[in-house]
Design a protein around this motif. Structure first.
Motif, short mmCIF file in Angstrom:
data_model
loop_
_atom_site.label_atom_id
_atom_site.label_comp_id
_atom_site.label_asym_id
_atom_site.label_seq_id
_atom_site.Cartn_x
_atom_site.Cartn_y
_atom_site.Cartn_z
N PHE A 97 17.93 -86.78 -84.86
CA PHE A 97 17.91 -88.09 -84.22
C PHE A 97 16.46 -88.42 -83.90
O PHE A 97 15.60 -87.54 -83.86
CB PHE A 97 18.76 -88.10 -82.95
CG PHE A 97 18.57 -86.90 -82.07
CD1 PHE A 97 17.39 -86.67 -81.40
CD2 PHE A 97 19.59 -85.97 -81.93
CE1 PHE A 97 17.22 -85.56 -80.60
CE2 PHE A 97 19.43 -84.85 -81.13
CZ PHE A 97 18.23 -84.65 -80.47
N SER A 98 16.20 -89.68 -83.69
CA SER A 98 14.84 -90.10 -83.35
C SER A 98 14.63 -90.02 -81.84
O SER A 98 15.59 -90.05 -81.06
CB SER A 98 14.60 -91.54 -83.81
OG SER A 98 15.42 -92.44 -83.07
N LEU A 99 13.37 -89.90 -81.46
CA LEU A 99 13.06 -89.90 -80.03
C LEU A 99 13.47 -91.22 -79.39
O LEU A 99 13.92 -91.25 -78.24
CB LEU A 99 11.57 -89.66 -79.81
CG LEU A 99 11.07 -88.23 -80.04
CD1 LEU A 99 9.56 -88.18 -79.89
CD2 LEU A 99 11.75 -87.26 -79.08
N GLU A 100 13.35 -92.32 -80.16
CA GLU A 100 13.75 -93.62 -79.63
C GLU A 100 15.24 -93.63 -79.29
O GLU A 100 15.65 -94.22 -78.28
CB GLU A 100 13.45 -94.73 -80.65
CG GLU A 100 11.97 -95.02 -80.84
CD GLU A 100 11.29 -94.03 -81.78
OE1 GLU A 100 11.99 -93.13 -82.32
OE2 GLU A 100 10.07 -94.16 -81.97
N GLU A 101 16.04 -92.98 -80.11
CA GLU A 101 17.48 -92.91 -79.85
C GLU A 101 17.76 -92.15 -78.56
O GLU A 101 18.61 -92.57 -77.75
CB GLU A 101 18.18 -92.23 -81.02
CG GLU A 101 19.69 -92.14 -80.88
CD GLU A 101 20.35 -91.43 -82.04
OE1 GLU A 101 21.58 -91.20 -81.98
OE2 GLU A 101 19.66 -91.09 -83.02
N VAL A 102 17.05 -91.04 -78.35
CA VAL A 102 17.24 -90.27 -77.13
C VAL A 102 16.82 -91.08 -75.91
O VAL A 102 17.55 -91.14 -74.91
CB VAL A 102 16.43 -88.95 -77.19
CG1 VAL A 102 16.53 -88.21 -75.86
CG2 VAL A 102 16.93 -88.07 -78.33
N VAL A 103 15.65 -91.72 -75.99
CA VAL A 103 15.15 -92.51 -74.86
C VAL A 103 16.09 -93.67 -74.56
O VAL A 103 16.41 -93.93 -73.39
CB VAL A 103 13.73 -93.01 -75.15
CG1 VAL A 103 13.29 -94.02 -74.08
CG2 VAL A 103 12.75 -91.84 -75.19
#
Length: 223
Positions: free
Chosen positions: A108-114
């Motif tokens: 997953f992307s960091l943007e998705e986590v954030v």
């Protein structure tokens, strides 16, 4: 009332140091307070009282499900989100059965986590844009309201009326005062529908817990 003024506390539990380093930087850029541990034992022993726990399933000394179970047994109410490469249905089911609140599978992307954590922060009432009255939480940026962690089915106009009551918690506001206040924010409210909207708001808010929103023709109040 505005959200309490303190940093959101996040505990990251993962043995992969490269991953935790990158995640930590991304979360700290949001202004959140981040602590990293690399084992189940350290996660269970942690006393930082996090608001959110990001947790891997496979740890060097145990399973993430063991960590969740231990946290819940100790009375922790932190929101626990698994971030793991284990995508099997059985793993996901075990995580929720142990007390997890969310499950993100790699890659997953960091943007998705954030983005995922930002919505949790809003729901918890810890964002700068949050307004809180007991277990009722509004986020004025997202235009969403929760009570006892349950999303309330409000229209945008109903949200604005409820926001006005929450921001003046304890004060009895007449229908006219509510309409004028919302109109002053550039939002047009059809007066003929206000009474019906307020009643819908009362049903939505009070249907989740004890009566929190009270009112009649004389005025309305969040108490």
């Amino acid at each position: 009332m505005p959200a309490e003024s303190r940093p959101v506390r996040i505990l990251v539990v993962d043995e992969e140091e490269t991953f935790t380093h990158v995640v930590r930087l991304a979360l700290e850029l949001e202004g959140w307070e981040v602590k990293v541990v690399h084992s189940a034992a350290d996660a269970i022993a942690d006393r930082s009282r996090p608001d959110i726990v990001l947790l891997d399933m496979m740890l060097p000394d145990g399973l993430g499900t063991d960590v969740v179970a231990a946290l819940r047994s100790a009375g922790s109410r932190a929101v626990v989100v698994f971030v793991t490469g284990r995508a099997e249905h059985e793993e996901r089911a075990a995580a929720y059965a142990a007390g997890a609140d969310g499950y993100l599978t790699k890659p997953f992307s960091l943007e998705e986590v954030v983005d995922h954590l930002q919505m949790i922060v809003r729901r918890l009432g810890l964002a700068a844009t949050s307004r809180v009255a007991g277990d009722l939480v509004l986020d004025v940026d997202a235009g969403m309201a929760w009570r006892a962690d349950e999303l309330l089915p409000l229209t945008s106009l109903e949200f604005e009326l409820l926001r006005e009551l929450v921001e003046h918690r304890g004060a009895r506001r007449s229908t006219g005062e509510l309409v004028r206040a919302v109109t002053a924010r550039g939002i047009r409210v059809p007066r003929e529908f206000v009474a019906r909207m307020l009643e819908r708001i009362r049903v939505a808010v009070n249907g989740v817990g004890r009566p929190l929103l009270v009112g009649d023709e004389a005025g309305w109040q969040v108490g």
